[in-house]
Motif scaffolding. Structure first.
Motif, PDB file in Angstrom:
ATOM      1  N   LYS A   5       0.839  -1.199   0.000  1.00  0.00           N
ATOM      2  CA  LYS A   5       0.000   0.000   0.000  1.00  0.00           C
ATOM      3  C   LYS A   5       0.873   1.247   0.000  1.00  0.00           C
ATOM      4  N   GLU A   6       0.594   2.163  -0.921  1.00  0.00           N
ATOM      5  CA  GLU A   6       1.291   3.438  -0.974  1.00  0.00           C
ATOM      6  C   GLU A   6       0.426   4.519  -0.332  1.00  0.00           C
ATOM      7  N   GLY A   7       1.070   5.559   0.146  1.00  0.00           N
ATOM      8  CA  GLY A   7       0.326   6.653   0.747  1.00  0.00           C
ATOM      9  C   GLY A   7       1.224   7.845   0.987  1.00  0.00           C
ATOM     10  N   THR A   8       0.797   8.729   1.866  1.00  0.00           N
ATOM     11  CA  THR A   8       1.585   9.908   2.219  1.00  0.00           C
ATOM     12  C   THR A   8       1.513  10.124   3.731  1.00  0.00           C
ATOM     13  N   PHE A   9       2.529  10.774   4.246  1.00  0.00           N
ATOM     14  CA  PHE A   9       2.569  11.165   5.650  1.00  0.00           C
ATOM     15  C   PHE A   9       2.747  12.669   5.686  1.00  0.00           C
ATOM     16  N   GLU A  10       1.793  13.344   6.308  1.00  0.00           N
ATOM     17  CA  GLU A  10       1.804  14.802   6.320  1.00  0.00           C
ATOM     18  C   GLU A  10       2.467  15.314   7.593  1.00  0.00           C
ATOM     19  N   ILE A  11       3.444  16.192   7.437  1.00  0.00           N
ATOM     20  CA  ILE A  11       4.108  16.780   8.581  1.00  0.00           C
ATOM     21  C   ILE A  11       4.611  18.177   8.222  1.00  0.00           C
ATOM     22  N   ASP A  12       4.274  19.147   9.034  1.00  0.00           N
ATOM     23  CA  ASP A  12       4.691  20.534   8.835  1.00  0.00           C
ATOM     24  C   ASP A  12       4.359  21.054   7.434  1.00  0.00           C
ATOM     25  N   GLY A  13       3.205  20.652   6.910  1.00  0.00           N
ATOM     26  CA  GLY A  13       2.786  21.099   5.586  1.00  0.00           C
ATOM     27  C   GLY A  13       3.462  20.382   4.446  1.00  0.00           C
ATOM     28  N   LEU A  14       4.280  19.383   4.745  1.00  0.00           N
ATOM     29  CA  LEU A  14       4.990  18.626   3.717  1.00  0.00           C
ATOM     30  C   LEU A  14       4.397  17.235   3.617  1.00  0.00           C
ATOM     31  N   SER A  15       4.293  16.740   2.386  1.00  0.00           N
ATOM     32  CA  SER A  15       3.741  15.418   2.144  1.00  0.00           C
ATOM     33  C   SER A  15       4.874  14.463   1.766  1.00  0.00           C
ATOM     34  N   LEU A  16       5.119  13.474   2.613  1.00  0.00           N
ATOM     35  CA  LEU A  16       6.185  12.508   2.377  1.00  0.00           C
ATOM     36  C   LEU A  16       5.596  11.185   1.882  1.00  0.00           C
ATOM     37  N   TYR A  17       6.259  10.589   0.918  1.00  0.00           N
ATOM     38  CA  TYR A  17       5.809   9.318   0.335  1.00  0.00           C
ATOM     39  C   TYR A  17       5.972   8.191   1.344  1.00  0.00           C
ATOM     40  N   THR A  18       4.953   7.357   1.456  1.00  0.00           N
ATOM     41  CA  THR A  18       5.008   6.203   2.346  1.00  0.00           C
ATOM     42  C   THR A  18       4.623   4.928   1.596  1.00  0.00           C
ATOM     43  N   LYS A  19       5.084   3.812   2.128  1.00  0.00           N
ATOM     44  CA  LYS A  19       4.661   2.524   1.586  1.00  0.00           C
ATOM     45  C   LYS A  19       4.676   1.499   2.704  1.00  0.00           C
ATOM     46  N   SER A  20       3.728   0.573   2.644  1.00  0.00           N
ATOM     47  CA  SER A  20       3.621  -0.503   3.620  1.00  0.00           C
ATOM     48  C   SER A  20       3.559  -1.845   2.911  1.00  0.00           C
ATOM     49  N   TRP A  21       4.152  -2.848   3.550  1.00  0.00           N
ATOM     50  CA  TRP A  21       4.087  -4.234   3.092  1.00  0.00           C
ATOM     51  C   TRP A  21       3.353  -4.995   4.192  1.00  0.00           C
ATOM     52  N   LEU A  22       2.150  -5.473   3.899  1.00  0.00           N
ATOM     53  CA  LEU A  22       1.265  -6.017   4.918  1.00  0.00           C
ATOM     54  C   LEU A  22       1.026  -7.515   4.719  1.00  0.00           C
ATOM     55  N   PRO A  23       1.061  -8.285   5.804  1.00  0.00           N
ATOM     56  CA  PRO A  23       0.765  -9.715   5.703  1.00  0.00           C
ATOM     57  C   PRO A  23      -0.681  -9.950   5.292  1.00  0.00           C
ATOM     58  N   ASP A  24      -0.900 -11.048   4.607  1.00  0.00           N
ATOM     59  CA  ASP A  24      -2.255 -11.426   4.224  1.00  0.00           C
ATOM     60  C   ASP A  24      -3.027 -11.950   5.436  1.00  0.00           C
ATOM     61  N   GLY A  25      -2.302 -12.473   6.414  1.00  0.00           N
ATOM     62  CA  GLY A  25      -2.927 -13.005   7.618  1.00  0.00           C
ATOM     63  C   GLY A  25      -2.698 -12.104   8.816  1.00  0.00           C
ATOM     64  N   PRO A  26      -2.710 -12.683  10.011  1.00  0.00           N
ATOM     65  CA  PRO A  26      -2.542 -11.894  11.241  1.00  0.00           C
ATOM     66  C   PRO A  26      -1.187 -11.176  11.283  1.00  0.00           C
ATOM     67  N   VAL A  27      -1.210  -9.971  11.822  1.00  0.00           N
ATOM     68  CA  VAL A  27       0.028  -9.197  11.985  1.00  0.00           C
ATOM     69  C   VAL A  27       0.636  -9.534  13.344  1.00  0.00           C
ATOM     70  N   LYS A  28       1.870 -10.061  13.330  1.00  0.00           N
ATOM     71  CA  LYS A  28       2.545 -10.443  14.570  1.00  0.00           C
ATOM     72  C   LYS A  28       3.421  -9.316  15.114  1.00  0.00           C
ATOM     73  N   ALA A  29       3.884  -8.436  14.224  1.00  0.00           N
ATOM     74  CA  ALA A  29       4.751  -7.329  14.629  1.00  0.00           C
ATOM     75  C   ALA A  29       4.695  -6.250  13.566  1.00  0.00           C
ATOM     76  N   LYS A  30       5.056  -5.027  13.965  1.00  0.00           N
ATOM     77  CA  LYS A  30       5.220  -3.926  13.026  1.00  0.00           C
ATOM     78  C   LYS A  30       6.696  -3.536  13.017  1.00  0.00           C
ATOM     79  N   LEU A  31       7.223  -3.318  11.827  1.00  0.00           N
ATOM     80  CA  LEU A  31       8.599  -2.840  11.687  1.00  0.00           C
ATOM     81  C   LEU A  31       8.573  -1.501  10.964  1.00  0.00           C
TER      82      LEU A  31
END
Length: 309
Positions: A5-31
């Protein structure tokens, strides 16, 4: 199956590119991942996919001045001072510390940085202002080839460093190219060729940003910056290749041995004969993927943590 999943993170009026790699099943941890100099999230796809396939959700952002967060040429390398770099990381990490509204339970959060990002992550973990708000809630910190010191091949002269710092105070936003030879980053010829052809890897910093990088590195190499008493840094994993030609294996090992006494759960993984990009150093990198995944999952209750080294 891994969901990207791609997205953006907004901080101080600036939009930074984000991306996540997500498991199809249960999430055991976040990195939460912090990339290196002239780098971007797209360079880590195989590594992040491998982790997500084991239940570890990976979240990252292209930092100010790098990757897809660059909107115009003047943005290249425009990271701001160290205070801004740390504030960006802290805000992004904090946004992932709380469980989503749709979830009834939370999972452990880990933070990892590579190269320059490793030095940034270590600096944040040792910073007094973030101990309670960011450091203590994080389950573990991981450093891949952290920038604690230049390798002998890359170390600039004292005169060049001092001239750069002086110029940085006078012309903070002036851009300067700092070339990193692709063949110094990986033993894999295909990776070397892809780095040379990657237009997002622009090797351009600002004098202010480069001065901040040098100052952070000097503070780490001298031992001035280290985990604080009180146990806020709960766990630490460091991996470094002995033939790294970009950051210095010996400096990382020295820091680990002499400056991490406040961390009770710690591990230093030696990659004999490996180069700088452990995540993209040829077919052997699958072992690196396994090492990181095993260490994270062991701290989620799946296995007993391995012995300290």
């Amino acid at each position: 199956m891994v969901v990207e999943k791609e997205g953006t993170f907004e901080i101080d009026g600036l939009s930074l590119y984000t991306k996540s790699w997500l498991p199809d099943g249960p999430v055991k941890a976040k990195l939460i991942f912090i990339h290196g100099f002239s780098d971007h999230l797209g360079r880590y796809n195989n590594f992040f996919t491998a982790l997500a396939s084991r239940g570890i959700a990976v979240h990252g952002f292209d930092q100010r001045g790098w990757g897809r967060s660059v909107r115009k040429p003047a943005d290249k390398g425009l990271t701001g001072p160290t205070s801004q770099v740390l504030a960006d990381m802290a805000a992004f990490i904090t946004s992932h510390l709380l469980p989503p509204a749709s979830s009834s339970s939370d999972v452990p959060v880990f933070v990892m940085g590579h190269s320059m990002g490793g030095g940034q992550v270590l600096t944040l973990a040792c910073h007094a202002d973030y101990q309670d708000s960011v450091v203590r809630p994080v389950r573990g910190w991981l450093l891949e080839s952290p920038f604690v010191s230049f390798s002998p091949e890359e170390k600039p002269s004292w005169l060049k460093v001092q001239a750069g710092r002086l110029a940085g105070r006078l012309f903070p936003h002036r851009q300067l190219r700092h070339e990193i030879r692709p063949e110094h980053l990986s033993r894999d010829p295909e990776v070397v060729r892809s780095i040379a052809a990657d237009e997002l890897m622009h090797n351009t910093g600002t004098l202010e940003g480069l001065a901040g990088l040098l100052d952070r590195t000097a503070a780490l190499a001298s031992g001035e910056v280290r985990p604080l008493p009180g146990g806020a840094v709960r766990s630490l994993w460091v991996g470094h290749g002995t033939l790294d030609k970009t950051t210095w294996y010996e400096a990382s090992k020295k820091y680990f041995d002499e400056c991490t006494g406040e961390v009770k759960d710690k591990y230093f993984r030696v990659y004999e004969g490996w180069y700088h990009q452990l995540h993209a150093d040829g077919p052997e990198s699958v072992q690196f993927y396994k090492d990181v995944g095993d260490w994270v999952l062991a701290r989620c209750g799946e296995d007993k943590p391995e012995a300290k080294l």
